[in-house]
Design a protein around this motif. Structure first.
Motif, PDB file in Angstrom:
ATOM      1  N   PHE A 172       0.804  -1.219   0.000  1.00  0.00           N
ATOM      2  CA  PHE A 172       0.000   0.000   0.000  1.00  0.00           C
ATOM      3  C   PHE A 172       0.844   1.280   0.000  1.00  0.00           C
ATOM      4  N   SER A 189       0.094   4.803  -1.943  1.00  0.00           N
ATOM      5  CA  SER A 189      -0.148   5.936  -1.065  1.00  0.00           C
ATOM      6  C   SER A 189       0.756   7.120  -1.400  1.00  0.00           C
ATOM      7  N   CYS A 204      -0.515   8.847  -4.574  1.00  0.00           N
ATOM      8  CA  CYS A 204      -1.743   9.620  -4.344  1.00  0.00           C
ATOM      9  C   CYS A 204      -1.486  10.854  -3.483  1.00  0.00           C
ATOM     10  N   VAL A 242      -9.130   5.809  -8.394  1.00  0.00           N
ATOM     11  CA  VAL A 242      -9.221   5.101  -7.108  1.00  0.00           C
ATOM     12  C   VAL A 242     -10.512   5.458  -6.397  1.00  0.00           C
ATOM     13  N   GLN A 243     -10.817   6.737  -6.332  1.00  0.00           N
ATOM     14  CA  GLN A 243     -11.997   7.179  -5.587  1.00  0.00           C
ATOM     15  C   GLN A 243     -13.297   6.689  -6.224  1.00  0.00           C
ATOM     16  N   MET A 265      -7.438   1.747   2.581  1.00  0.00           N
ATOM     17  CA  MET A 265      -7.505   3.038   1.882  1.00  0.00           C
ATOM     18  C   MET A 265      -8.247   4.070   2.726  1.00  0.00           C
ATOM     19  N   SER A 305      -6.253   5.555   5.403  1.00  0.00           N
ATOM     20  CA  SER A 305      -5.153   6.386   4.930  1.00  0.00           C
ATOM     21  C   SER A 305      -5.583   7.841   4.924  1.00  0.00           C
ATOM     22  N   SER A 358      -5.839   9.719   0.549  1.00  0.00           N
ATOM     23  CA  SER A 358      -6.702   9.520  -0.617  1.00  0.00           C
ATOM     24  C   SER A 358      -8.066  10.187  -0.506  1.00  0.00           C
TER      25      SER A 358
END
Length: 590
Positions: free
Chosen positions: A471, A475, A478, A497-498, A575, A578, A581
């Protein structure tokens, strides 16, 4: 007299009892017995060491003799091919060639016997001295390749073909019997189980390496057989190719850390013309602990011969044609990224038009069902998993390149290729799930919905496992967007991704099941298929591969589905946790 006869009778009865074993014996002196046994083992061990020394000396002398004879044979052939030689001289040269070849054959057979005795005396000694490699190079490969070379100059020669087949069959029998003996001596019943145990325990891999080497030899021999059958238009060539693939797969099963078996599988896959399989195997051979030294060059060579037509535009074609167009477009991208054919990635095609193709395939298959639908879904599933695995490995390879100081000038290009591949896969999966949800929302007949879910879920699971295990890299890509708003590539990645996560969290299978939840560390088929691939090693070390017998993964599709969705949830939750993002802000589900 009577007393004497009675005495003799008692004596005879006593002897008879001793012979028959009925008389009770004295208890043995176990201490002396143990000492005697130890002494005998010591003598046998000394004899074994002396015997091995003699055999090693004998084999070394034979190797030297074989080398000298092969040099002499080259001289004989050069004399024969000399145009200035007289007819008599050429006749003499032919006789000399025949005599030298016969002597070479005799020395080879003597050397084979010496090597075999070393293997039978002490296997570990043989492995330490690379006897298995010498058997292949000096005995079987050299002989077979010599005959194949002659056949190239004299195609269709029946005597040479017959001789070649005999050599192949003899070598195949040797390796098959040797592997049977090794598995029997070391109590190896299942090569897959043995390979998993080796991977999990990181134990002494000597026997595993030997078995793998032998299986590769068996695969090569079957490949030679297949190639000869193809030349003779023998329909059985497909059986020989299948046997070669089976042997190479066993080689991957028994020892998961080396790339050579995957390289050989790529060669076998070229025979059926499946380009994405060839690239997939070459990528697999690069992503293990001990990668193949020739895989990258072989893949580049394969790409140089592969004609990819990326000018076709889909529209009205059949699903099979659209899948084929997608594969050509993806392989074009992969070739450009892997071998830096462009000075930058600006000339790479836009992601969306390509990733939309497979979504259209799903739509058309559901709307226009026919007798080919099930087969086409199977092709789609294989294509998707191959594509995602190739992209995953290529991202990892790029990351390894970034660690090399020699690539400092290429760093921006390598980072850009990683972002492109991340965006490609996230967009591909998003568009596939969006298309499937939209088409079933309009359909009353939803019988194909479980099939489509199964087709998409395996690829999604592989990608989720990779993202969860690696990850940090995603990360970092992003997080850079927040400080570099003009970076369009990374902005496109974050958007992909979103939107991908937003789509998945609304999927009916996403919420945590309340009852009968299986942990994500339960094994599924892709775990075994990708076991040994370095980007997934940290996760696979946590998988209990023998749990499969408990919940019967191959029979219980619901169990496999549950485990796969568990891994998807873990990726999305990672995610969400995190701070880079902004997924949690986008999705109220968290």
């Amino acid at each position: 007299m009577q007393s004497s006869n009675q005495s003799n009778l008692n004596k005879n009865q006593s002897q008879h009892k001793n012979k028959s074993g009925r008389r009770r014996r004295r208890p043995r002196n176990t201490k002396n017995q143990a000492e005697n046994k130890k002494e005998q083992e010591g003598i046998l061990n000394k004899e074994s060491i002396l015997n091995l020394a003699d055999l090693a000396s004998e084999s070394h002398a034979l190797e030297k003799q074989l080398s000298e004879l092969q040099k002499q044979l080259k001289i004989n052939y050069s004399n024969f091919s000399n145009k200035e030689q007289s007819h008599m001289a050429k006749v003499a040269a032919i006789e000399q060639i025949t005599a030298t070849e016969e002597e070479i054959e005799y020395v080879r057979q003597s050397l084979k016997k010496a090597y075999k005795r070393i293997l039978d005396t002490k296997l570990t000694y043989a492995i330490d001295h690379h006897i298995e490699d010498k058997i292949w190079r000096y005995i079987f490969y050299a002989d077979i390749e010599g005959i194949r070379s002659k056949l190239r100059h004299k195609p269709g020669d029946k005597e040479l073909e017959k001789k070649l087949l005999l050599r192949i069959e003899s070598a195949f029998k040797f390796y098959r019997e040797l592997n049977s003996k090794i598995k029997s001596d070391y109590h190896i019943e299942d090569t897959k189980v043995f390979g998993i145990e080796q991977f999990k325990q990181e134990d002494n891999d000597t026997i595993a390496r030997l078995l793998q080497f032998n299986y590769i030899c068996l695969g090569d021999l079957s490949r030679y057989h297949a190639q000869l059958a193809m030349q003779n238009k023998n329909k059985k060539y497909t059986e020989y190719w299948a046997l070669a693939k089976t042997c190479y797969l066993k080689a991957t099963d028994v020892f998961r850390l080396t790339g050579k078996p995957y390289c050989q599988l790529a060669l076998a896959s070229i025979s059926n013309g499946n380009a994405i399989d060839v690239v997939w195997y070459y990528c697999m051979s690069l992503a293990v602990k001990f990668p193949s030294s020739v895989a990258r060059d072989n893949m580049n060579s394969f790409y140089s011969k592969l004609k990819l037509d990326t000018t076709k535009v889909s529209g009205g074609e059949s699903p099979i044609v659209m899948i084929s167009q997608f594969v050509e477009s993806f392989l074009h991208i992969h070739r450009s990224i892997m071998f830096n054919q462009n000075e930058d990635n600006e000339s790479l095609p836009a992601v969306l038009p390509i990733t939309n193709q497979l979504g259209q395939v799903v739509h058309d298959l559901v709307v226009n069902q026919d007798e080919k639908t099930t087969t086409t879904f199977h092709i789609l599933k294989t294509t998707l998993t191959r594509t995602i695995t190739i992209a995953m490995i290529s991202i990892w390879v790029a990351g390894e390149k970034l660690k090399e100081k020699t690539n400092i000038t290429l760093r921006p290009l390598i980072l850009s290729s990683q972002v492109y591949l991340y965006t490609f896969v996230f967009s591909l999966l998003r568009n596939l799930y969006r298309s499937s949800r939209e088409v079933f929302a309009k359909m009353e007949d939803k019988t194909l919905e479980p099939i489509v879910d199964d087709v998409l879920l395996q690829g999604l699971c592989i990608w989720s496992t990779f993202i969860s295990s690696n990850f940090t890299a995603l990360s970092q890509h992003c997080s850079a967007v927040s400080t570099r708003h003009r970076d369009s590539e990374k902005k496109a990645l974050l958007d992909a991704v979103q939107s991908f996560v937003s789509l998945l969290v609304s999927h009916p299978s996403f919420p945590d099941p309340v009852l009968n939840t299986l942990p994500s560390t339960y094994p599924i088929s892709e775990d075994l298929q990708l076991l040994g691939v370095v980007p997934l090693t940290s996760f696979h070390q946590t998988v209990d591969f023998f749990k499969e017998q408990v919940y019967e993964a191959e029979q219980n599709s619901e169990a496999k589905r549950q485990v796969r969705w568990g891994r998807v949830r873990e990726m999305i939750k990672k995610m969400a946790d995190s701070t880079v993002s902004n997924i949690k802000k986008q999705n109220k589900s968290f």
